[in-house]
Design a protein around this motif. Structure first.
Motif, mmCIF file in Angstrom:
data_model
loop_
_atom_site.group_PDB
_atom_site.id
_atom_site.type_symbol
_atom_site.label_atom_id
_atom_site.label_comp_id
_atom_site.label_asym_id
_atom_site.label_seq_id
_atom_site.Cartn_x
_atom_site.Cartn_y
_atom_site.Cartn_z
ATOM 1 N N GLU A 63 13.323 6.458 23.411
ATOM 2 C CA GLU A 63 13.007 6.530 22.072
ATOM 3 C C GLU A 63 12.738 7.849 21.529
ATOM 4 O O GLU A 63 13.053 7.911 20.097
ATOM 5 C CB GLU A 63 11.439 5.718 21.991
ATOM 6 C CG GLU A 63 11.497 4.371 22.758
ATOM 7 C CD GLU A 63 11.042 4.703 24.200
ATOM 8 O OE1 GLU A 63 10.023 4.844 24.567
ATOM 9 O OE2 GLU A 63 11.925 4.721 24.928
ATOM 10 N N LEU A 64 12.210 8.615 22.233
ATOM 11 C CA LEU A 64 12.060 10.007 21.584
ATOM 12 C C LEU A 64 13.434 10.767 21.289
ATOM 13 O O LEU A 64 13.515 11.460 20.372
ATOM 14 C CB LEU A 64 11.376 10.872 22.679
ATOM 15 C CG LEU A 64 10.874 12.512 22.265
ATOM 16 C CD1 LEU A 64 10.228 12.531 20.731
ATOM 17 C CD2 LEU A 64 10.127 13.195 23.229
ATOM 18 N N LYS A 65 14.345 10.345 22.190
ATOM 19 C CA LYS A 65 15.570 11.191 21.894
ATOM 20 C C LYS A 65 16.382 10.720 20.877
ATOM 21 O O LYS A 65 17.126 11.567 20.189
ATOM 22 C CB LYS A 65 16.509 10.862 23.248
ATOM 23 C CG LYS A 65 16.186 11.638 24.586
ATOM 24 C CD LYS A 65 17.313 11.126 25.726
ATOM 25 C CE LYS A 65 16.499 12.060 26.960
ATOM 26 N NZ LYS A 65 17.887 11.736 28.165
ATOM 27 N N ASP A 66 16.128 9.356 20.533
ATOM 28 C CA ASP A 66 16.812 8.834 19.252
ATOM 29 C C ASP A 66 16.060 9.393 17.963
ATOM 30 O O ASP A 66 16.727 9.717 17.001
ATOM 31 C CB ASP A 66 16.454 7.298 19.251
ATOM 32 C CG ASP A 66 17.181 6.360 20.482
ATOM 33 O OD1 ASP A 66 18.120 7.141 20.799
ATOM 34 O OD2 ASP A 66 16.753 5.396 20.556
ATOM 35 N N LEU A 67 14.774 9.754 18.301
ATOM 36 C CA LEU A 67 14.174 10.501 17.141
ATOM 37 C C LEU A 67 14.699 11.748 16.773
ATOM 38 O O LEU A 67 14.951 12.238 15.468
ATOM 39 C CB LEU A 67 12.624 10.255 17.234
ATOM 40 C CG LEU A 67 11.909 9.225 17.343
ATOM 41 C CD1 LEU A 67 10.343 9.470 17.584
ATOM 42 C CD2 LEU A 67 11.797 8.674 15.934
ATOM 43 N N ILE A 68 15.041 12.517 17.924
ATOM 44 C CA ILE A 68 15.538 13.949 17.530
ATOM 45 C C ILE A 68 17.034 14.002 17.363
ATOM 46 O O ILE A 68 17.692 15.142 17.125
ATOM 47 C CB ILE A 68 15.053 14.976 18.614
ATOM 48 C CG1 ILE A 68 15.667 14.700 20.016
ATOM 49 C CG2 ILE A 68 13.530 14.748 18.662
ATOM 50 C CD1 ILE A 68 15.320 15.604 20.868
ATOM 51 N N GLU A 69 17.711 12.867 17.584
ATOM 52 C CA GLU A 69 19.393 12.969 17.446
ATOM 53 C C GLU A 69 19.739 13.418 16.415
ATOM 54 O O GLU A 69 20.412 14.503 16.269
ATOM 55 C CB GLU A 69 19.670 11.748 17.850
ATOM 56 C CG GLU A 69 21.451 11.634 18.020
ATOM 57 C CD GLU A 69 21.806 12.364 19.368
ATOM 58 O OE1 GLU A 69 22.915 13.100 19.053
ATOM 59 O OE2 GLU A 69 21.030 12.288 20.280
ATOM 60 N N TYR A 70 19.037 12.891 15.311
ATOM 61 C CA TYR A 70 19.463 13.294 13.800
ATOM 62 C C TYR A 70 19.281 14.981 13.506
ATOM 63 O O TYR A 70 20.073 15.511 13.127
ATOM 64 C CB TYR A 70 18.643 12.806 12.825
ATOM 65 C CG TYR A 70 18.906 13.107 11.405
ATOM 66 C CD1 TYR A 70 20.086 12.659 10.780
ATOM 67 C CD2 TYR A 70 18.171 14.076 10.822
ATOM 68 C CE1 TYR A 70 20.296 13.193 9.416
ATOM 69 C CE2 TYR A 70 18.428 14.294 9.451
ATOM 70 C CZ TYR A 70 19.487 14.015 8.772
ATOM 71 O OH TYR A 70 19.851 14.365 7.640
ATOM 72 N N GLY A 71 17.928 15.657 14.110
ATOM 73 C CA GLY A 71 17.852 16.953 14.179
ATOM 74 C C GLY A 71 19.007 17.702 14.848
ATOM 75 O O GLY A 71 19.187 18.803 14.338
ATOM 76 N N PHE A 72 19.275 17.353 16.004
ATOM 77 C CA PHE A 72 20.204 17.947 16.847
ATOM 78 C C PHE A 72 21.416 18.108 16.014
ATOM 79 O O PHE A 72 22.082 19.198 16.036
ATOM 80 C CB PHE A 72 20.327 17.440 18.319
ATOM 81 C CG PHE A 72 21.388 17.946 19.137
ATOM 82 C CD1 PHE A 72 21.287 19.047 19.462
ATOM 83 C CD2 PHE A 72 22.521 17.003 19.259
ATOM 84 C CE1 PHE A 72 22.291 19.581 20.425
ATOM 85 C CE2 PHE A 72 23.558 17.514 20.038
ATOM 86 C CZ PHE A 72 23.564 18.863 20.727
ATOM 87 N N GLU A 73 22.117 16.911 15.668
ATOM 88 C CA GLU A 73 23.247 16.903 14.906
ATOM 89 C C GLU A 73 23.260 17.946 13.778
ATOM 90 O O GLU A 73 24.237 18.505 13.261
ATOM 91 C CB GLU A 73 23.595 15.570 14.463
ATOM 92 C CG GLU A 73 23.861 14.563 15.679
ATOM 93 C CD GLU A 73 24.049 13.277 15.393
ATOM 94 O OE1 GLU A 73 23.857 12.737 14.064
ATOM 95 O OE2 GLU A 73 24.403 12.477 15.983
#
Length: 245
Positions: free
Chosen positions: A115-125
């Protein structure tokens, strides 16, 4: 002339800080462009100089070193912005690279919840896209050591290397801080030579930045010239009497 005591050195730095604060209060910075960013760097250096002085007065000079290291980095950026107005892109690129590394560490950690990874995926991209955009403009990864020569600050390479050791808590620094004659020590007394080295470097950096400040911002009447002359006289005393140590 006798050598400068630690108290005299810190008192002199306090008076320089008071002059600097007066300059800041009465300055009118540019409204935009690289020079406005350079003024912001002066302001953050002034705050770090004050933090350095407060820590030195609290007998924690090895922790004050971290702020002086940051002051040198800010001075390098100021100098680079003078010769390359687009250096701000390099600063933004390095910021995006740093954020990307943090995101990558989280995304590749098997212990981090999905769930945390999903939240920061956008920021990473977004960071990846920003880095690619800067690379397309010709920006490449750099270290501060790459800019010391371009900024004509070779004389700060040695002090910067020493300050980095204190910032990274290496084994020698930990021993200096906490290994006393009778075992582990807390708030061990500062070495006067180290106080002199750190504070003299901080003062040197602050004077260079203040000199640039006078070329960027506007001041009433002769306010800058008179105060900067007073600051320089105080700095001259530190230089002359510390050299005798």
């Amino acid at each position: 002339m006798d050598t400068l005591s630690t108290k005299e050195l810190l008192d002199t730095c306090e008076r320089v800080l008071e002059d600097l604060q007066s300059l800041i209060r009465r300055s009118r910075p540019p409204k935009g462009g690289p020079d406005r960013l350079r003024v912001a760097l002066v302001l953050t250096m002034a705050e770090q100089f004050e933090a350095t002085l407060r820590l030195a007065r609290a007998h924690m000079i090895t922790h004050a070193a971290t702020h002086v290291r940051s002051m040198i980095e800010a001075l390098v950026a100021m100098k680079m912005l003078t010769t390359d107005p687009e250096y701000v892109d390099q600063m933004r690129y390095e910021q995006a690279r740093g954020q990307r590394r943090v995101y990558e560490g989280v995304l590749t950690d098997p212990n981090v919840p999905t769930e945390l990874k999903d939240l920061i995926e956008y920021g990473f991209e977004a960071c990846v896209a920003e880095c690619e955009s800067f690379r397309a403009k010709g920006r490449k990864p750099k270290k501060i050591s790459d800019d010391f020569a371009a900024a004509e600050l070779w004389h700060l390479v040695g002090p910067y290397s020493m300050l980095c050791a204190f910032s990274h808590n290496d084994l020698a620094v930990l021993a200096l801080r906490h290994i006393g004659e009778k075992g582990v020590a807390f708030r061990q007394a500062d070495d006067p030579a180290l106080v002199q080295s750190v504070m003299s470097t901080a003062l040197q950096v602050m004077m260079d930045a203040t000199n640039q400040f006078g070329q960027i911002a506007k001041f009433p009447d002769d306010h800058f010239d008179s105060l900067f002359t007073a600051m320089h006289q105080k700095w001259r005393v530190v230089l002359d009497r510390c050299q005798m140590a």
